[in-house]
Write an enzyme that holds these catalytic residues in place. Structure first.
Site, PDB file in Angstrom:
ATOM      1  N   HIS A  61     -10.212   1.402  76.058  1.00  0.00           N
ATOM      2  CA  HIS A  61      -9.636   1.313  77.511  1.00  0.00           C
ATOM      3  C   HIS A  61      -9.026  -0.816  76.868  1.00  0.00           C
ATOM      4  O   HIS A  61     -10.064  -1.155  77.387  1.00  0.00           O
ATOM      5  CB  HIS A  61      -9.672   0.840  79.105  1.00  0.00           C
ATOM      6  N   GLU A 146     -10.607   9.250  84.128  1.00  0.00           N
ATOM      7  CA  GLU A 146     -12.114   9.865  83.778  1.00  0.00           C
ATOM      8  C   GLU A 146     -11.823  10.599  84.823  1.00  0.00           C
ATOM      9  O   GLU A 146     -12.631  11.928  84.845  1.00  0.00           O
ATOM     10  CB  GLU A 146     -12.799   9.142  82.981  1.00  0.00           C
ATOM     11  N   CYS A 214     -23.244   6.944  81.556  1.00  0.00           N
ATOM     12  CA  CYS A 214     -23.461   6.750  79.690  1.00  0.00           C
ATOM     13  C   CYS A 214     -24.600   5.568  79.030  1.00  0.00           C
ATOM     14  O   CYS A 214     -24.495   4.782  80.110  1.00  0.00           O
ATOM     15  CB  CYS A 214     -22.487   6.158  78.889  1.00  0.00           C
TER      16      CYS A 214
END
Length: 325
Positions: A61, A146, A214
């Site tokens: 993105h 996602e 993450c």
């Protein structure tokens, strides 16, 4: 001569309130290992196979990254129907539902999967919980690709939880058979609030051994939080459709300072700098460092005279490329 002198006086007057400022760059910032891998996959594909190479959804993105790859011959699409049968296609770093792979196979598409390995980890957890007859509560944003991909792993068993209110009101068939997963790019603070509510409601809720958020998302949020007390303004360089960039701006705002998300140097407004002594800057995980450098140069034009780096942690994570024949 008189006109040049007059213009110099006017310019100095306009910038007078901006001179002598410090820029504090938060580190780590910018590209994470998953983004680097995804971009390298597209570039490698173009080298091996030439144009056209189709990419389902933006590979990451960031408009600047996408435009650069498009200029090299990548073609970005949202639907597989836009791709001629038998073509080569790359799935973006955000991941796709399993039925997208099945559909691509039925269209004889040659697929290379650029899904971030950390997103793949969440998909595998969803498969496991579904096989154990669990109801899955996925903390994430319903319209983010996602989250859509992860939900698609076990669509009938997965409910997306966006807000604390969702966590308070979601109903489950069996409180003892509930698991929770998380979109990888969320705010650590927001996720904790929602997770705490779910744990209080479902004490036996199953969770992965390690957080789904993450490492790069966490590290960038920690770094911007660490400089929060030292700056008067925060600029986050990233795309408006980048989840992790938006979360960085939110984290910075919680420190009580103005924070703005900018796509590049053209969006810096001089009025933001009025009365500001120290500016903090970071970048989302899909933002190339040259965009940060351009913003630094623009801020120098606006009176920044000192640039410092605040290093929170050194990142050494790398991901290998898939086999590409």
């Amino acid at each position: 001569m008189f006109l040049r002198l007059a213009w110099a006086i006017i310019t100095a007057s306009r910038l007078g309130g901006f001179m002598g400022k410090t820029l504090l760059l938060a580190s780590p910032r910018g590209f994470c290992a998953g983004v680097t891998r995804a971009i390298e996959i597209v570039e490698r594909a173009l080298q091996l196979w030439g144009s056209p190479v189709y990419v389902k959804h933006e590979i990451v993105h960031n408009r600047h990254v996408v435009d650069r790859l498009r200029a090299k011959g990548a073609i970005f699409v949202e639907e597989l129907e836009e791709i001629p049968a038998g073509s080569k296609v790359i799935f973006s770093a955000h991941g796709v539902p399993p039925d997208t792979f099945s559909k691509a196979e039925s269209m004889s598409l040659d697929v290379t999967d650029a899904t971030c390995p950390l997103v793949t980890k969440v998909h595998k957890e969803a498969y496991r919980y579904a096989s154990e007859d669990m109801q899955i509560l996925l903390i994430g944003h319903k319209n983010h690709v996602e989250a859509i991909g992860t939900q698609g792993v076990a669509k009938e068993r997965t409910t997306i939880i966006e807000t604390p209110e969702d966590a308070r009101t979601v109903s489950v068939a069996n409180p003892d058979k509930v698991a929770v997963l998380t979109q990888t790019t969320l705010s650590v603070d927001d996720t904790k609030e929602i997770l705490d509510i779910l744990i209080s409601r479902f004490p036996k809720i199953h969770r992965p051994g390690k957080s789904d958020i993450c490492y790069a998302t966490t590290n960038r949020q920690v770094a911007i939080r660490e400089i929060g007390d030292s700056v008067d303004l925060v600029l986050v360089v990233g795309a408006t459709n980048s989840s992790n960039s938006n979360r960085l701006r939110e984290v910075a705002s919680r420190n009580g300072v103005p924070a703005y998300l900018i796509q590049d140097e053209s969006q810096i407004e001089t009025r933001w700098l009025d009365g500001v002594n120290t500016i903090g800057m970071t970048a989302g995980a899909s933002t190339p460092e040259d965009l940060v450098e351009r913003c630094v140069s623009k801020l120098r034009e606006y009176g920044v005279t000192e640039v410092k780096e605040h290093i929170s942690v050194e990142e050494r994570v790398t991901f290998g490329l898939p086999r590409m024949d």
